[in-house]
Design an enzyme around this catalytic site. Sequence first.
Site, PDB file in Angstrom:
ATOM      1  N   PRO A 252      41.074  33.747  40.997  1.00 30.65           N
ATOM      2  CA  PRO A 252      42.345  33.012  41.027  1.00 30.65           C
ATOM      3  C   PRO A 252      42.227  31.655  40.336  1.00 30.65           C
ATOM      4  CG  PRO A 252      41.324  33.038  43.210  1.00 30.65           C
ATOM      5  CD  PRO A 252      40.484  33.909  42.332  1.00 30.65           C
TER       6      PRO A 252
ATOM      7  N   GLU B 205      34.738  35.926  49.894  1.00 31.19           N
ATOM      8  CA  GLU B 205      35.111  34.555  49.489  1.00 31.19           C
ATOM      9  C   GLU B 205      34.856  34.333  48.002  1.00 31.19           C
ATOM     10  OE1 GLU B 205      36.840  32.340  51.221  1.00 31.19           O
ATOM     11  OE2 GLU B 205      36.918  33.984  52.666  1.00 31.19           O
TER      12      GLU B 205
ATOM     13  N   ARG C 190      47.011  48.617  25.888  1.00 30.20           N
ATOM     14  CA  ARG C 190      48.296  48.816  25.196  1.00 30.20           C
ATOM     15  C   ARG C 190      48.314  48.174  23.808  1.00 30.20           C
ATOM     16  NH1 ARG C 190      52.644  49.926  27.875  1.00 30.20           N
ATOM     17  NH2 ARG C 190      53.989  48.729  26.513  1.00 30.20           N
TER      18      ARG C 190
ATOM     19  N   ASP D   9      57.893  44.910  22.903  1.00 30.70           N
ATOM     20  CA  ASP D   9      57.917  44.606  24.327  1.00 30.70           C
ATOM     21  C   ASP D   9      58.132  43.107  24.531  1.00 30.70           C
ATOM     22  OD1 ASP D   9      57.478  47.108  25.415  1.00 30.70           O
ATOM     23  OD2 ASP D   9      55.294  46.932  25.310  1.00 30.70           O
TER      24      ASP D   9
HETATM   25  C1  LIG Z   1      39.661  36.687  48.386  1.00 33.03           C
HETATM   26  S1  LIG Z   1      39.300  36.328  46.723  1.00 33.03           S
HETATM   27  C2  LIG Z   1      38.353  34.865  46.794  1.00 33.03           C
HETATM   28  C3  LIG Z   1      39.169  33.641  46.621  1.00 33.03           C
HETATM   29  C4  LIG Z   1      38.341  32.366  46.658  1.00 33.03           C
HETATM   30  N1  LIG Z   1      37.816  32.130  47.973  1.00 33.03           N
HETATM   31  C5  LIG Z   1      39.211  31.192  46.248  1.00 33.03           C
HETATM   32  O1  LIG Z   1      39.846  30.613  47.115  1.00 33.03           O
HETATM   33  O2  LIG Z   1      39.287  30.860  45.039  1.00 33.03           O
HETATM   34  C6  LIG Z   1      38.104  37.552  46.304  1.00 33.03           C
HETATM   35  C7  LIG Z   1      38.093  37.989  44.851  1.00 33.03           C
HETATM   36  O3  LIG Z   1      39.365  38.516  44.502  1.00 33.03           O
HETATM   37  C8  LIG Z   1      39.597  38.311  43.115  1.00 33.03           C
HETATM   38  N2  LIG Z   1      40.862  37.593  42.989  1.00 33.03           N
HETATM   39  C9  LIG Z   1      41.572  37.017  43.971  1.00 33.03           C
HETATM   40  N3  LIG Z   1      42.697  36.478  43.517  1.00 33.03           N
HETATM   41  C10 LIG Z   1      42.736  36.714  42.198  1.00 33.03           C
HETATM   42  C11 LIG Z   1      43.650  36.392  41.159  1.00 33.03           C
HETATM   43  N4  LIG Z   1      44.748  35.700  41.391  1.00 33.03           N
HETATM   44  N5  LIG Z   1      43.355  36.794  39.914  1.00 33.03           N
HETATM   45  C12 LIG Z   1      42.234  37.478  39.651  1.00 33.03           C
HETATM   46  N6  LIG Z   1      41.319  37.814  40.586  1.00 33.03           N
HETATM   47  C13 LIG Z   1      41.559  37.440  41.846  1.00 33.03           C
HETATM   48  C14 LIG Z   1      38.399  37.532  42.579  1.00 33.03           C
HETATM   49  O4  LIG Z   1      37.511  38.455  41.989  1.00 33.03           O
HETATM   50  C15 LIG Z   1      37.829  36.930  43.821  1.00 33.03           C
HETATM   51  O5  LIG Z   1      36.451  36.673  43.698  1.00 33.03           O
END
Ligand SMILES: C[S@@+](CC[C@H](N)C(=O)[O-])C[C@H]1O[C@@H](n2cnc3c(N)ncnc32)[C@H](O)[C@@H]1O
Length: 247
Positions: free
Chosen positions: A88, A115, A153, A168
Amino acid sequence: MKFDILTLFTGMFSGPFDESIIKRAKDKQLIDISLHNIRDYATDRHQTADDAPYGGGAGMVMKAEPLAACIESVKARQPNSTVVLTSPQGRPLTHRVASELAQKDGLIIVCGRYEGIDERIRTLYAEDDISLGDFVLSGGEIAAMAIVDATTRLIPGVLGSGESADFDSFGDGLLEHPQYTRPPVFMGLEVPETLLSGNHELIRRWRRKESLRKTRLLRPDLLCEIELSKEDIRMLKEIAMEDAGGL
Ligand SMILES: C[S@@+](CC[C@H](N)C(=O)[O-])C[C@H]1O[C@@H](n2cnc3c(N)ncnc32)[C@H](O)[C@@H]1O
């Protein structure tokens, strides 16, 4: 293009990658997708892939050793592939980012869980860090699927004849015009007359104007990022007048 996906949940990918455009691209050998279970690279008896965070606090963190071993093993086979983390905290996945990724020889996509992953993996291996948006998913698998889909795509030959990513939304910088199919009247709503006219030039202009209208309404920020033609500017003026009740 080669996609290697590193995950603790390989089973999540069987549906999405076995249907429709992705399946067709695989069948045509335009893409190749390999799934790697990170747990297979853990060396202890229980194949531990996560551990408690240093400093305490909730949840678990994905351990560095199995991830590093997995990345190195895949990278040894695909030296030209780019290591992409899902996070994220990464740069948002947009059409422009997907177009950039589609130019690569291959992507090694790391799916985090819990996490997240030990930060040293980012420091040592990450060449890119992609986010689906400002929200938190439970894992990187859905993000990996989105990256594979959006990128595939854009690979030449993937979309069938008559289909084109250029038309698109975002392909030309705008949102796509509204689409209609039969019947011509549905619940009292008629398909715009121009689309039934068979006049290609009128249809082209209608589509361009409605594309501009949608973009102006829903994503006006996009209009600042593209070079507008004289026709576009004229159409936008008309749209502004129409929306103000002037036409
Ligand atoms: C529960 S999340 C961890 C979030 C982290 N503790 C933080 O607050 O930044 C677990 C995993 O989900 C994926 N993930 C979660 N949100 C994402 C997003 N918005 N975009 C891409 N991958 C995401 C990532 O690989 C991340 O390591």
